[in-house]
Design a protein around this motif. Sequence first.
Motif, PDB file in Angstrom:
ATOM      1  N   GLY A  13      77.138  74.466  53.279  1.00  0.00           N
ATOM      2  CA  GLY A  13      76.644  73.707  54.421  1.00  0.00           C
ATOM      3  C   GLY A  13      75.604  74.543  55.153  1.00  0.00           C
ATOM      4  N   ILE A  14      75.342  74.161  56.403  1.00  0.00           N
ATOM      5  CA  ILE A  14      74.309  74.861  57.178  1.00  0.00           C
ATOM      6  C   ILE A  14      74.686  76.333  57.367  1.00  0.00           C
ATOM      7  N   ALA A  15      75.942  76.598  57.787  1.00  0.00           N
ATOM      8  CA  ALA A  15      76.334  77.983  58.070  1.00  0.00           C
ATOM      9  C   ALA A  15      76.338  78.825  56.789  1.00  0.00           C
ATOM     10  N   GLY A  16      76.837  78.246  55.693  1.00  0.00           N
ATOM     11  CA  GLY A  16      76.913  79.004  54.442  1.00  0.00           C
ATOM     12  C   GLY A  16      75.531  79.326  53.890  1.00  0.00           C
ATOM     13  N   VAL A  33      79.819  79.703  46.685  1.00  0.00           N
ATOM     14  CA  VAL A  33      80.634  78.697  45.979  1.00  0.00           C
ATOM     15  C   VAL A  33      80.807  77.476  46.876  1.00  0.00           C
ATOM     16  N   GLU A  34      80.770  76.318  46.251  1.00  0.00           N
ATOM     17  CA  GLU A  34      80.888  75.046  46.978  1.00  0.00           C
ATOM     18  C   GLU A  34      81.903  74.172  46.242  1.00  0.00           C
ATOM     19  N   ARG A  35      82.827  73.618  47.005  1.00  0.00           N
ATOM     20  CA  ARG A  35      83.910  72.841  46.388  1.00  0.00           C
ATOM     21  C   ARG A  35      83.429  71.571  45.689  1.00  0.00           C
ATOM     22  N   THR A  36      82.438  70.876  46.301  1.00  0.00           N
ATOM     23  CA  THR A  36      82.015  69.593  45.724  1.00  0.00           C
ATOM     24  C   THR A  36      81.133  69.826  44.481  1.00  0.00           C
ATOM     25  N   ARG A  39      75.453  69.237  45.580  1.00  0.00           N
ATOM     26  CA  ARG A  39      75.055  69.543  46.952  1.00  0.00           C
ATOM     27  C   ARG A  39      74.848  68.233  47.692  1.00  0.00           C
ATOM     28  N   ARG A  40      75.405  68.113  48.891  1.00  0.00           N
ATOM     29  CA  ARG A  40      75.277  66.856  49.630  1.00  0.00           C
ATOM     30  C   ARG A  40      73.890  66.771  50.293  1.00  0.00           C
ATOM     31  N   THR A  41      73.484  65.546  50.565  1.00  0.00           N
ATOM     32  CA  THR A  41      72.200  65.330  51.251  1.00  0.00           C
ATOM     33  C   THR A  41      72.441  64.310  52.367  1.00  0.00           C
ATOM     34  N   GLY A  43      73.206  62.538  55.773  1.00  0.00           N
ATOM     35  CA  GLY A  43      73.999  62.933  56.938  1.00  0.00           C
ATOM     36  C   GLY A  43      73.615  62.155  58.171  1.00  0.00           C
ATOM     37  N   TYR A  44      74.011  62.681  59.283  1.00  0.00           N
ATOM     38  CA  TYR A  44      73.920  61.995  60.564  1.00  0.00           C
ATOM     39  C   TYR A  44      72.919  62.698  61.483  1.00  0.00           C
ATOM     40  N   PHE A  45      72.727  62.114  62.667  1.00  0.00           N
ATOM     41  CA  PHE A  45      71.825  62.693  63.665  1.00  0.00           C
ATOM     42  C   PHE A  45      72.339  64.063  64.129  1.00  0.00           C
ATOM     43  N   VAL A  46      71.439  65.016  64.181  1.00  0.00           N
ATOM     44  CA  VAL A  46      71.746  66.338  64.756  1.00  0.00           C
ATOM     45  C   VAL A  46      70.602  66.711  65.696  1.00  0.00           C
ATOM     46  N   GLY A  47      70.967  67.105  66.905  1.00  0.00           N
ATOM     47  CA  GLY A  47      69.967  67.594  67.854  1.00  0.00           C
ATOM     48  C   GLY A  47      69.887  69.105  67.730  1.00  0.00           C
ATOM     49  N   LEU A  48      68.664  69.588  67.577  1.00  0.00           N
ATOM     50  CA  LEU A  48      68.464  71.025  67.398  1.00  0.00           C
ATOM     51  C   LEU A  48      67.863  71.599  68.671  1.00  0.00           C
ATOM     52  N   SER A 163      88.828  74.944  56.989  1.00  0.00           N
ATOM     53  CA  SER A 163      88.438  76.048  56.113  1.00  0.00           C
ATOM     54  C   SER A 163      89.597  76.585  55.265  1.00  0.00           C
ATOM     55  N   THR A 164      89.354  76.679  53.971  1.00  0.00           N
ATOM     56  CA  THR A 164      90.346  77.283  53.071  1.00  0.00           C
ATOM     57  C   THR A 164      90.401  78.797  53.281  1.00  0.00           C
ATOM     58  N   VAL A 165      89.246  79.418  53.492  1.00  0.00           N
ATOM     59  CA  VAL A 165      89.222  80.874  53.705  1.00  0.00           C
ATOM     60  C   VAL A 165      90.053  81.218  54.949  1.00  0.00           C
ATOM     61  N   GLY A 292      80.308  79.476  61.585  1.00  0.00           N
ATOM     62  CA  GLY A 292      80.111  78.022  61.690  1.00  0.00           C
ATOM     63  C   GLY A 292      81.398  77.314  62.085  1.00  0.00           C
ATOM     64  N   ASP A 293      81.548  76.057  61.638  1.00  0.00           N
ATOM     65  CA  ASP A 293      82.723  75.258  62.014  1.00  0.00           C
ATOM     66  C   ASP A 293      84.030  75.935  61.586  1.00  0.00           C
ATOM     67  N   ALA A 294      84.015  76.673  60.495  1.00  0.00           N
ATOM     68  CA  ALA A 294      85.234  77.362  60.043  1.00  0.00           C
ATOM     69  C   ALA A 294      85.744  78.317  61.129  1.00  0.00           C
ATOM     70  N   SER A 302      79.237  69.042  71.634  1.00  0.00           N
ATOM     71  CA  SER A 302      78.496  70.184  72.183  1.00  0.00           C
ATOM     72  C   SER A 302      77.018  70.081  71.808  1.00  0.00           C
ATOM     73  N   GLY A 303      76.744  69.459  70.657  1.00  0.00           N
ATOM     74  CA  GLY A 303      75.352  69.394  70.185  1.00  0.00           C
ATOM     75  C   GLY A 303      74.843  70.754  69.724  1.00  0.00           C
ATOM     76  N   MET A 304      75.761  71.694  69.490  1.00  0.00           N
ATOM     77  CA  MET A 304      75.332  73.059  69.141  1.00  0.00           C
ATOM     78  C   MET A 304      75.953  73.577  67.849  1.00  0.00           C
ATOM     79  N   GLY A 305      76.628  72.710  67.087  1.00  0.00           N
ATOM     80  CA  GLY A 305      77.316  73.171  65.883  1.00  0.00           C
ATOM     81  C   GLY A 305      76.343  73.695  64.832  1.00  0.00           C
ATOM     82  N   ALA A 306      75.295  72.927  64.573  1.00  0.00           N
ATOM     83  CA  ALA A 306      74.328  73.344  63.562  1.00  0.00           C
ATOM     84  C   ALA A 306      73.566  74.577  64.054  1.00  0.00           C
ATOM     85  N   SER A 307      73.158  74.516  65.330  1.00  0.00           N
ATOM     86  CA  SER A 307      72.413  75.649  65.897  1.00  0.00           C
ATOM     87  C   SER A 307      73.256  76.916  65.844  1.00  0.00           C
TER      88      SER A 307
HETATM   89  C1  LIG Z   1      78.508  63.052  63.900  1.00  0.00           C
HETATM   90  C2  LIG Z   1      78.141  64.482  64.129  1.00  0.00           C
HETATM   91  C3  LIG Z   1      77.070  64.784  64.951  1.00  0.00           C
HETATM   92  C4  LIG Z   1      76.704  66.102  65.177  1.00  0.00           C
HETATM   93  N1  LIG Z   1      75.673  66.377  65.987  1.00  0.00           N
HETATM   94  C5  LIG Z   1      75.273  67.632  66.159  1.00  0.00           C
HETATM   95  C6  LIG Z   1      74.160  67.932  66.972  1.00  0.00           C
HETATM   96  O1  LIG Z   1      73.557  67.062  67.595  1.00  0.00           O
HETATM   97  N2  LIG Z   1      73.736  69.225  67.054  1.00  0.00           N
HETATM   98  C7  LIG Z   1      74.384  70.233  66.372  1.00  0.00           C
HETATM   99  O2  LIG Z   1      73.940  71.398  66.449  1.00  0.00           O
HETATM  100  N3  LIG Z   1      75.473  69.990  65.630  1.00  0.00           N
HETATM  101  C8  LIG Z   1      75.932  68.721  65.514  1.00  0.00           C
HETATM  102  N4  LIG Z   1      77.019  68.462  64.770  1.00  0.00           N
HETATM  103  C9  LIG Z   1      77.789  69.576  64.208  1.00  0.00           C
HETATM  104  C10 LIG Z   1      77.175  70.134  62.945  1.00  0.00           C
HETATM  105  O3  LIG Z   1      76.823  69.096  62.049  1.00  0.00           O
HETATM  106  C11 LIG Z   1      78.198  71.045  62.316  1.00  0.00           C
HETATM  107  O4  LIG Z   1      78.650  71.978  63.281  1.00  0.00           O
HETATM  108  C12 LIG Z   1      77.601  71.812  61.159  1.00  0.00           C
HETATM  109  O5  LIG Z   1      77.003  70.949  60.215  1.00  0.00           O
HETATM  110  C13 LIG Z   1      78.707  72.621  60.505  1.00  0.00           C
HETATM  111  O6  LIG Z   1      78.172  73.337  59.434  1.00  0.00           O
HETATM  112  P1  LIG Z   1      79.096  74.285  58.583  1.00  0.00           P
HETATM  113  O7  LIG Z   1      78.233  74.781  57.502  1.00  0.00           O
HETATM  114  O8  LIG Z   1      79.788  75.249  59.472  1.00  0.00           O
HETATM  115  O9  LIG Z   1      80.275  73.362  58.019  1.00  0.00           O
HETATM  116  P2  LIG Z   1      80.227  72.080  57.060  1.00  0.00           P
HETATM  117  O10 LIG Z   1      79.036  71.253  57.322  1.00  0.00           O
HETATM  118  O11 LIG Z   1      81.544  71.439  57.164  1.00  0.00           O
HETATM  119  O12 LIG Z   1      80.045  72.710  55.609  1.00  0.00           O
HETATM  120  C14 LIG Z   1      81.111  73.284  54.928  1.00  0.00           C
HETATM  121  C15 LIG Z   1      80.806  73.284  53.450  1.00  0.00           C
HETATM  122  O13 LIG Z   1      81.871  73.955  52.789  1.00  0.00           O
HETATM  123  C16 LIG Z   1      82.341  73.177  51.700  1.00  0.00           C
HETATM  124  N5  LIG Z   1      83.750  73.508  51.494  1.00  0.00           N
HETATM  125  C17 LIG Z   1      84.813  73.071  52.196  1.00  0.00           C
HETATM  126  N6  LIG Z   1      85.933  73.610  51.721  1.00  0.00           N
HETATM  127  C18 LIG Z   1      85.564  74.405  50.693  1.00  0.00           C
HETATM  128  C19 LIG Z   1      86.278  75.231  49.803  1.00  0.00           C
HETATM  129  N7  LIG Z   1      87.607  75.344  49.866  1.00  0.00           N
HETATM  130  N8  LIG Z   1      85.596  75.927  48.861  1.00  0.00           N
HETATM  131  C20 LIG Z   1      84.247  75.810  48.754  1.00  0.00           C
HETATM  132  N9  LIG Z   1      83.517  75.030  49.593  1.00  0.00           N
HETATM  133  C21 LIG Z   1      84.173  74.335  50.545  1.00  0.00           C
HETATM  134  C22 LIG Z   1      82.103  71.743  52.148  1.00  0.00           C
HETATM  135  O14 LIG Z   1      82.084  70.862  51.038  1.00  0.00           O
HETATM  136  C23 LIG Z   1      80.750  71.881  52.842  1.00  0.00           C
HETATM  137  O15 LIG Z   1      79.687  71.802  51.928  1.00  0.00           O
HETATM  138  C24 LIG Z   1      77.437  67.138  64.557  1.00  0.00           C
HETATM  139  C25 LIG Z   1      78.522  66.855  63.737  1.00  0.00           C
HETATM  140  C26 LIG Z   1      78.883  65.532  63.533  1.00  0.00           C
HETATM  141  C27 LIG Z   1      80.063  65.239  62.663  1.00  0.00           C
END
Ligand SMILES: Cc1cc2nc3c(=O)[nH]c(=O)nc-3n(C[C@H](O)[C@H](O)[C@H](O)COP(=O)(O)OP(=O)(O)OC[C@H]3O[C@@H](n4cnc5c(N)ncnc54)[C@H](O)[C@@H]3O)c2cc1C
Length: 387
Positions: A13-16, A33-36, A39-41, A43-48, A163-165, A292-294, A302-307
């Motif tokens: 994802g973004i953090a990885g 490593v990615e579970r799926t 690679r996904r494409t 998604g939804y609105f994200v404010g940066l 998160s599995t980790v 990241g989210d993990a 918060s609008g700050m997850g991706a950032s």
């Molecule tokens: C509707 C919505 C709106 C949002 N709006 C905003 C916004 O406006 N601004 C903003 O900054 N953020 C926003 N966010 C939050 C932001 O999208 C997330 O915080 C960010 O995408 C998280 O990225 P990540 O890489 O940490 O996690 P994820 O996107 O969850 O990526 C995790 C990756 O790890 C993979 N994975 C999971 N388990 C395993 C495993 N066991 N082994 C290997 N791979 C695995 C998954 O398949 C995935 O590819 C929004 C989120 C949502 C749901």
Amino acid sequence: MQNTRRALVVGLGIAGMAAAVRLRSIGWTTVVVERTPQRRTGGYFVGLFPSGERAARDLGVLSTMHLRTPADHRTWAVDGSGARQRSVGFLDQPGHPDGVLRGDIEAALWEKLDGQAEVRLGTEPVHIEQTARAARVTLRDSATGETYEQEYDLVVGADGLRSTVRRLVFGPHEQFMRSLHTIICAFSLDRQVSGYGDHEQIVIAEPRRALWIFPFRDHPPTALFTYRTDDIDAQFRGERADVLAARFAGLDAGGIVTQALGALRHAPQALFDSVHQVRMPRWHRGRVVLIGDAAWCLTLFSGMGASSGMIGAVALGDELARAPESIGDALRAYDKRMRPLVRRHQRLAYVKAQLFVPSSVTIAKLRAVLLRMVTRQRLHAWLGRPS
Ligand SMILES: Cc1cc2nc3c(=O)[nH]c(=O)nc-3n(C[C@H](O)[C@H](O)[C@H](O)COP(=O)(O)OP(=O)(O)OC[C@H]3O[C@@H](n4cnc5c(N)ncnc54)[C@H](O)[C@@H]3O)c2cc1C
């Protein structure tokens, strides 16, 4: 100095991807490593926000990122009868975030990562053991079921909210996930709802339920249904469009809700999930670190997850480069550096959640008054008149 250290990044994802890009730039050899299986494409609105854009620039991906804030965007607050009023929306927040699709950030990172890291799709960790010398990870290939062990100097858990980790190294999900008693459903519409332009944001916010429609440049809008509930488990029994139709019964807002529900039934992808924050006292243990989210899921409100995922990746790389001889020191410094930002946005998320979906009739009224005041001020400012 040539760095021959090896890192395993879990999650594409973004953090990885941001972590892999940053580690590569300081000379680490990185495996992602990615579970799926793909690679996904999309998604939804994200404010940066500007801090996220700075991190994207530091990672070398801002210039290739497709920013999609529509020119002359405007926001309408729409009530249950369909009557509309000018209002302020997500993109009007202080800092003026840019609108993108989550996939736009991922596409820019992916392009940067191309050839710089080994990426193994359909692979996940099933066991992590730490010795004084290395982190020994058992990985499973989901296509064959085959498992194998590999040693790494560092493991970065970037595998999202569940998160599995984190579970393997820090403890069960319940220990760290805090529910906001809210459900979201995010998906792309095939076109804007009737009566509104492609540059118009629509906000229908009632006590405990809301629908937001986010406009983009070069892409149809995305919709976000959100509602509050005390019984999260019950929301996952049944077809998601039916569950939403029941929750939004009696609210049509001039046909907007019906159109959005109709689009959901045909949407190729939709995210339907409960909202949680992740609260942890430490994001590192030995040679394993979370990002990241993990690590800190701030939630969409918060609008700050991706950032924060990208900011974290830059911080992690900086601290590893600063303390090349001690991973422990680097991870402690990373944790210390990220803590204030995360704490602040985790608190703010609860306040902002009230703007997305007010939790009671009283808060809905207060919210409406506040937004009317801000809107009036902004309109006056745009017209060049003192407010
Ligand atoms: C509707 C919505 C709106 C949002 N709006 C905003 C916004 O406006 N601004 C903003 O900054 N953020 C926003 N966010 C939050 C932001 O999208 C997330 O915080 C960010 O995408 C998280 O990225 P990540 O890489 O940490 O996690 P994820 O996107 O969850 O990526 C995790 C990756 O790890 C993979 N994975 C999971 N388990 C395993 C495993 N066991 N082994 C290997 N791979 C695995 C998954 O398949 C995935 O590819 C929004 C989120 C949502 C749901």
